[in-house]
Design an enzyme around this catalytic site. Structure first.
Site, PDB file in Angstrom:
ATOM      1  N   GLU A 489       0.892  -1.221   0.112  1.00  0.00           N
ATOM      2  CA  GLU A 489       0.090  -0.029   0.112  1.00  0.00           C
ATOM      3  C   GLU A 489       0.756   1.371  -0.208  1.00  0.00           C
ATOM      4  O   GLU A 489       0.412   2.340   0.372  1.00  0.00           O
ATOM      5  CB  GLU A 489      -1.240   0.027   1.353  1.00  0.00           C
ATOM      6  CG  GLU A 489      -1.907  -1.012   1.267  1.00  0.00           C
ATOM      7  CD  GLU A 489      -2.997  -1.097   2.525  1.00  0.00           C
ATOM      8  OE1 GLU A 489      -3.428   0.194   2.754  1.00  0.00           O
ATOM      9  OE2 GLU A 489      -3.591  -2.223   2.853  1.00  0.00           O
ATOM     10  N   HIS A 699       0.033  -1.027  17.740  1.00  0.00           N
ATOM     11  CA  HIS A 699       0.255   0.216  18.227  1.00  0.00           C
ATOM     12  C   HIS A 699       1.270   0.819  18.897  1.00  0.00           C
ATOM     13  O   HIS A 699       1.661   1.854  19.343  1.00  0.00           O
ATOM     14  CB  HIS A 699      -1.065   0.756  18.650  1.00  0.00           C
ATOM     15  CG  HIS A 699      -2.034   1.147  17.557  1.00  0.00           C
ATOM     16  ND1 HIS A 699      -2.752   0.112  16.956  1.00  0.00           N
ATOM     17  CD2 HIS A 699      -2.286   2.384  17.062  1.00  0.00           C
ATOM     18  CE1 HIS A 699      -3.698   0.904  15.954  1.00  0.00           C
ATOM     19  NE2 HIS A 699      -3.009   2.047  16.009  1.00  0.00           N
TER      20      HIS A 699
HETATM   21  N1  GLN Z   1      -5.309  -2.454   4.875  1.00  0.00           N
HETATM   22  C1  GLN Z   1      -5.130  -1.455   5.665  1.00  0.00           C
HETATM   23  C2  GLN Z   1      -3.839  -1.287   6.419  1.00  0.00           C
HETATM   24  O1  GLN Z   1      -3.202  -2.361   6.227  1.00  0.00           O
HETATM   25  C3  GLN Z   1      -6.065  -1.639   6.983  1.00  0.00           C
HETATM   26  C4  GLN Z   1      -6.109  -0.517   7.800  1.00  0.00           C
HETATM   27  C5  GLN Z   1      -7.305  -0.421   8.858  1.00  0.00           C
HETATM   28  O2  GLN Z   1      -7.602  -1.606   9.557  1.00  0.00           O
HETATM   29  N2  GLN Z   1      -7.512   0.756   9.394  1.00  0.00           N
HETATM   30  O3  GLN Z   1      -3.142  -0.370   6.587  1.00  0.00           O
END
Ligand code: GLN
Ligand code: ZN
Length: 761
Positions: A489, A699
């Site tokens: 991504e 996190h």
């Molecule tokens: N596919 C997204 C990522 O990996 C999912 C993010 C989310 O769940 N908020 O960032």
């Protein structure tokens, strides 16, 4: 004349001044007095804007650093023990430490938990309660702000969070403690507070009790009665504010509270006005939350006036006008937008404009509709211009919507058969390992994107840079020996914005920021028209990623409900309909990914829980359309294509049936924070398909050990048979660094292998 008032103004500033200043302060770039100056400037500017718009009672106390619930917690002195070692309970640094977990000395303290504020995407910091919670009123900040507002010449109406909702929002920090038992100790503080406000010359106080719009058990009902009985003699007028839903079965309770006024949400629950008017004694103020505080469209005044006129005549000046809720949830001022299509801009209304809308309604009620004829016509014309604008109604989309049948929301075969075919095709080991989609968004990636947007690099160069990122992500994952890979991504700024930019029917603002939590703001896209997909959005990136490896690469999409929930949707048709349009657009993408050879496709729905209506009575209908939309999006594929979904950071137990009804082949779901507690629910519910409970809390900056992840996986395997179990992190890794992600994933893969061998042996 009807008074107008406002429940709260966006505090971040039109240019996100508050975000910037807070972050500078945390970095040590500015000192506390400079930070406080920025806060005071913003307050002044916002009060002035509201007064200029003709608002009679201007909110004070809606301003907060970081979060208004935390501000209440500190005002009541309820600072948990662990923060007291580092500083005074009422200091600003203690405040930020509760929010962020960092102390000035650099030591880390476990911060307060962050959770969603009712059904919004705003997050508040959860108060923690024990039998020994310290409680001690410190109203100085609020009193100072009242004095500031006075100096400016506005009539301040302090806004405070009510005692019962404040307790309700909190959590016991020790087993078995019922924090409702703190109420008798909290009420004297509120008595003192109201007395201090009276001394400061305040006439009206707004006390927010949004829990009156939720399903309350009798104990919380009793708590509300007790609380307001205790405050009945306070020397100021009390306006209890509810919002986000109707009062329904709490109407009698709310109407009988010994207070001077009641605010109700007529945007979410317009039908309640007559009932509230009838139930509320005639000497009380009824504050009509008539202008929608949760969306950004200019209202058509005529139907709103229709709704108000009878009650306005009957109640006279005891009918007040206001936005439905605090304007915290909308951007500040549309006049700053210079690039929007005129038809779209004309139909928008941000916080500043909503106050003008109130003034028009007041004028029409006081002097008759003709007196406000020009303004009413202008609003109608603006809405009509948008309705007539190109792209708002797309005949192809309309036709497709009509042709949707039940078949479209159904995979070819039941899960067991699909699973068999998928096993054959994918040949994955027991407890396969995967990640949730994103890999670290490095400064290089962000810089490249900025350069591209600013025209400093060509599209070809940008694409090449992204391909290199993808190739890097694939290499890393192969080296880590993960089983199902992702492309990472890198090309996505945001999981909703990216798709909005590729879909028809979406518009983007330049400065339409809304606070999400602390200094974090989001800029939700505006869905103004019918949604369709002019061309593939992710296929080329996925195809490229798959070309680099023998292992399956997951296609990665954001689900229809999440796209809807994190946008400002059009208000001229039901949300369900807009969601279905998004689902159809995504369906085309899913099918194209399959055609491009992608065997595993993930459709994220992290906002599924957030969209759940506050009232249980609304749950079933919501889940029906939300689930149906997801299924429309994913059901166009063959049985041997594996559909994943992902969810995180919400309370899942009350929507398990909905989650199962999605009928995804695999769900990856955040679980590590709660020590797999989530799985109890999955066990009780007998979740039917495959599950990847997160074993790596992404996190926290720490690297989880192989051993602890093995323990979590073993705990999971006790509930979910190993043949249906996956190993993965809690969520995407975009906020982490590679030097954290690499060792963490190495440990995760080792943990999965360990458990796998154990089971095989
Ligand atoms: N596919 C997204 C990522 O990996 C999912 C993010 C989310 O769940 N908020 O960032
Ligand atoms: Zn997630």
């Amino acid at each position: 004349m009807h008074a107008t008032h406002n429940l709260g103004y966006p505090r971040i500033g039109a240019r996100r001044e508050l975000k910037r200043a807070q972050e500078q302060y945390w970095r040590g770039d500015i000192d506390q007095s400079a930070l406080r100056r920025v806060g005071a400037d913003l307050r002044h500017r916002h009060w002035q804007a509201q007064a200029d718009a003709g608002v009679d009672l201007v909110p004070v106390g809606d301003f907060a650093w970081y979060d208004q619930v935390l501000a209440t917690t500190q005002m009541l002195g309820a600072v948990p023990e662990r923060f007291l070692e580092h500083g005074a309970p009422d200091s600003l640094d203690t405040f930020f430490r509760m929010a962020r977990g960092k102390s000035a000395s650099g030591a880390t303290v476990w911060p307060c938990e962050l959770t969603k504020w009712f059904d919004t995407n705003y997050h508040y910091l959860v108060p923690e309660f024990t039998a020994n919670t310290r409680l001690e009123l410190n109203p100085d900040e609020l009193l100072e702000q009242i004095a500031e507002a006075r100096k400016l010449g506005v009539t301040p109406k302090p806004v405070i969070l009510g005692p019962v909702t404040w307790l309700w929002l909190g959590k016991p920090a020790e087993d078995g403690f019922d924090h409702r038992s703190l109420l008798p100790r909290v009420l004297p503080l509120y008595q003192q507070l109201l007395a201090r406000l009276a001394e400061a010359g305040v006439s009206w106080v707004q006390i927010d009790e949004p829990i009156l719009a939720t399903d309350l058990d009798e104990h919380w009902g009793t708590a509300l009665r007790e609380a307001y009985a205790a405050l009945a003699d306070a020397p100021v007028h009390r306006l209890v504010a509810t919002y986000f839903a109707g009062l329904e079965d709490n109407l009698a309770l709310a109407a009988e509270l010994p207070v001077d006024g009641l605010h109700v949400d007529l945007a979410r629950a317009p039908q309640q006005l007559d009932d509230v008017h009838r139930a509320l004694p005639a000497d009380r103020v009824l504050s009509a939350g008539i202008v929608d505080g949760r969306n950004i469209w200019r209202a058509d005044p005529a139907p709103l006036l229709e709704r108000l006129e009878t009650v306005a005549r009957a109640r006279g000046e005891r009918l007040w006008l206001a936005p439905s809720c605090s304007l915290l949830h909308v951007p500040v001022d549309k006049e700053r937008e210079s690039a929007l299509e005129p038809a779209i801009k004309g139909a928008l209304s941000f916080a500043r404009q909503k106050l003008d809308e109130l003034a028009v309604l007041r004028k029409a009620l006081a002097e008759g509709r003709d007196a406000a004829g020009a303004e009413i016509e202008a609003a109608q014309a603006a809405r009509q211009a948008l309705a007539d604008a190109p792209g708002v109604r797309n005949p192809d989309v309309r036709q497709r919507m009509e042709q949707i049948s039940e078949r479209d929301a159904q995979r070819g075969s039941p899960w067991a058969e699909r699973a068999r075919q998928q096993r054959e095709r994918l040949r994955l080991p027991l407890i396969p390992t995967t990640t949730i989609g994103s890999f670290p968004q490095t400064t290089e990636i962000r810089r490249t994107r900025r350069d591209f947007k600013a025209g400093r690099i060509s599209e070809a160069d940008y694409n090449e840079a992204m391909r290199q990122e993808i190739a890097h992500a694939i290499r890393e994952q192969e080296a880590l020996d993960l089983d199902v890979l992702v492309h990472g991504e890198a090309e996505r700024n945001d999981m909703v914005e990216y798709f909005g930019e590729h879909l028809a029917g979406f518009a983007f603002t330049e400065g339409g920021w809304v606070q999400s939590y602390g200094s974090r703001c989001v800029k939700p896209p505006v869905i103004y028209g019918d949604v369709s997909r002019p061309s593939p959005m992710t296929v080329e990136w996925s195809r490229y990623a798959q070309s680099l490896t023998e292992r399956p690469v997951k296609g990665m999409l954001t689900g229809p409900l999440t796209i809807l929930q994190w946008s400002f949707p059009r208000d001229d048709q039901p949300r369900a309909e807009t969601c279905r349009q998004i689902a159809l657009a995504l369906r085309d993408e899913v099918v194209d990914l399959e055609q491009a050879g992608i065997a595993v496709i993930q459709v994220d729905e992290p906002a599924l829980r957030e969209g759940l209506p506050l009232r249980r009575s609304g749950h079933a209908a919501y889940l029906d359309w939300a689930v149906e939309s997801f299924r429309i999006a994913v059901s166009g594929v063959r049985d041997d294509t594996q559909i994943h979904t992902h969810m995180c950071y919400s309370e899942f137990n009350d929507i398990l049936a909905g989650i199962a009804a999605l009928d995804a082949d695999v769900i990856t779901i955040e679980a590590s924070r709660s020590d797999m507690e989530l799985l109890d629910g999955f066990e009780r519910f007998a979740y039917p398909n495959e599950v990847g409970p997160g074993v790596y809390d992404i996190h926290a900056p720490r690297v989880p050990t192989e051993e602890e992840m093995q323990d979590l996986l073993r705990a999971a395997a006790r509930v979910i048979p190993a043949e249906r179990l996956w190993a993965n992190p809690d969520c995407g890794l975009k906020t982490r660094r590679w030097d954290e992600v690499r060792p963490a994933l190495a440990n995760l893969v080792a943990a999965a292998k360990g458990v796998r061998e154990n089971i095989a042996a």
